[in-house]
Design an enzyme around this catalytic site. Sequence first.
Site, mmCIF file in Angstrom:
data_model
loop_
_atom_site.group_PDB
_atom_site.id
_atom_site.type_symbol
_atom_site.label_atom_id
_atom_site.label_comp_id
_atom_site.label_asym_id
_atom_site.label_seq_id
_atom_site.Cartn_x
_atom_site.Cartn_y
_atom_site.Cartn_z
ATOM 1 N N LYS A 118 0.825 -1.213 0.000
ATOM 2 C CA LYS A 118 0.000 0.000 0.000
ATOM 3 C C LYS A 118 0.853 1.253 0.000
ATOM 4 O O LYS A 118 0.465 2.260 -0.593
ATOM 5 C CB LYS A 118 -0.956 0.007 1.200
ATOM 6 N N LYS A 200 -5.611 -10.660 -7.646
ATOM 7 C CA LYS A 200 -6.908 -10.840 -6.988
ATOM 8 C C LYS A 200 -7.936 -9.867 -7.581
ATOM 9 O O LYS A 200 -7.600 -8.731 -7.892
ATOM 10 C CB LYS A 200 -6.709 -10.550 -5.492
ATOM 11 N N LYS A 203 -11.910 -4.284 -6.038
ATOM 12 C CA LYS A 203 -12.784 -3.146 -6.328
ATOM 13 C C LYS A 203 -11.983 -1.884 -6.608
ATOM 14 O O LYS A 203 -12.522 -0.912 -7.109
ATOM 15 C CB LYS A 203 -13.745 -2.937 -5.159
#
Length: 336
Positions: A118, A200, A203
């Site tokens: 991140k 993966k 969204k």
Amino acid sequence: MAGETEKKKIIFSGVQPSGNLTLGNYLGALKNWSILQDEYNCFYCVVDMHAITVKQEPASLRRRTLETLAVYIASGIDPEKVTLFVQSHVSAHAELAWVLNCSTMFGELSRMTQFKDKSAKNESNINAGLFTYPVLMAADILLYQTDLVPVGADQKQHIEIARDIAERFNNTYSPTFVIPEPYIGKTGMRIMSLTEPDKKMSKSDENANSYILILDDKDTIIKKFKRAVTDSNTVVRYENGGGIANLLNIYCSCTGKTIEEAEKEFEGKGYGDFKLAVGEVCADSLEPVRQKFDELIKDTAYLESILKSGAEKASRQAYKTLDKVYRKVGFYKLPR
Ligand code: TRP
């Protein structure tokens, strides 16, 4: 016979209201959560405090919090059976997180792969919350004396650190927390991106064709599956891996069929037919969820009443644990 009524094990899990939920969330998490609700004492949380570790637009965070709850219920989670609540409504989460911060080492947080990923993606906003994210997650779990945490494989490292923190606290003071275990359910498989099947389904992916949203309509779903990446083979076989294995997983998850049954069914058929069939079964499974969602989202008063009683129920358990923790670390308690 009272002794025979064994206490139900406790389950805790959460989803961030940071985007629209995908087919991956549905098949990998929500469907599983509703299977667990009869057998376990479940706490399912909308983790809005985790969401602000990356930049959020306040109005859409607020809207998505209620939408996430509506998706939970539309997916078959029964507010009568489980405790549904919003993380920021139970301030014990923030309070326990602070205490646990002081039982967590800088070094162990630096090693978390999600933090490294991140911070690479959000170079301009590597805030301290992103760094201590796993501690807040440990607080979520430990407050409820959770036995099992249903999560995807990408969250396993977070459960491990929660266990380490709990064990350290128990050893320093005295047994306080149940040590939680990850629970990887039967349908808890990883659903991968439709355009890059080694990633993966997410969204937050920039490419909208890479994911199916729970609330996508049938046409959109069929279109996205038509464009799904497969490979240069022509037979529908799991061992081809990549895109085909992912589509087979989705097909079987939606229909309850086994991989072998599905392979047989598509023997002699091409990828085109197969992709269309996957689109159909996927749209069929999501259709009732979307309908229920449309109904629920109009009824703000109902959703708020669930969150209100959820927060009350969660608070009762959470403050019991927090009280214990405050006492053990030596915080001065005033007489009532
Ligand atoms: N980190 C989890 C995710 O992004 C969300 C989460 C927050 C969670 N607190 C939790 C999951 C506690 C399970 C238990 O998927």
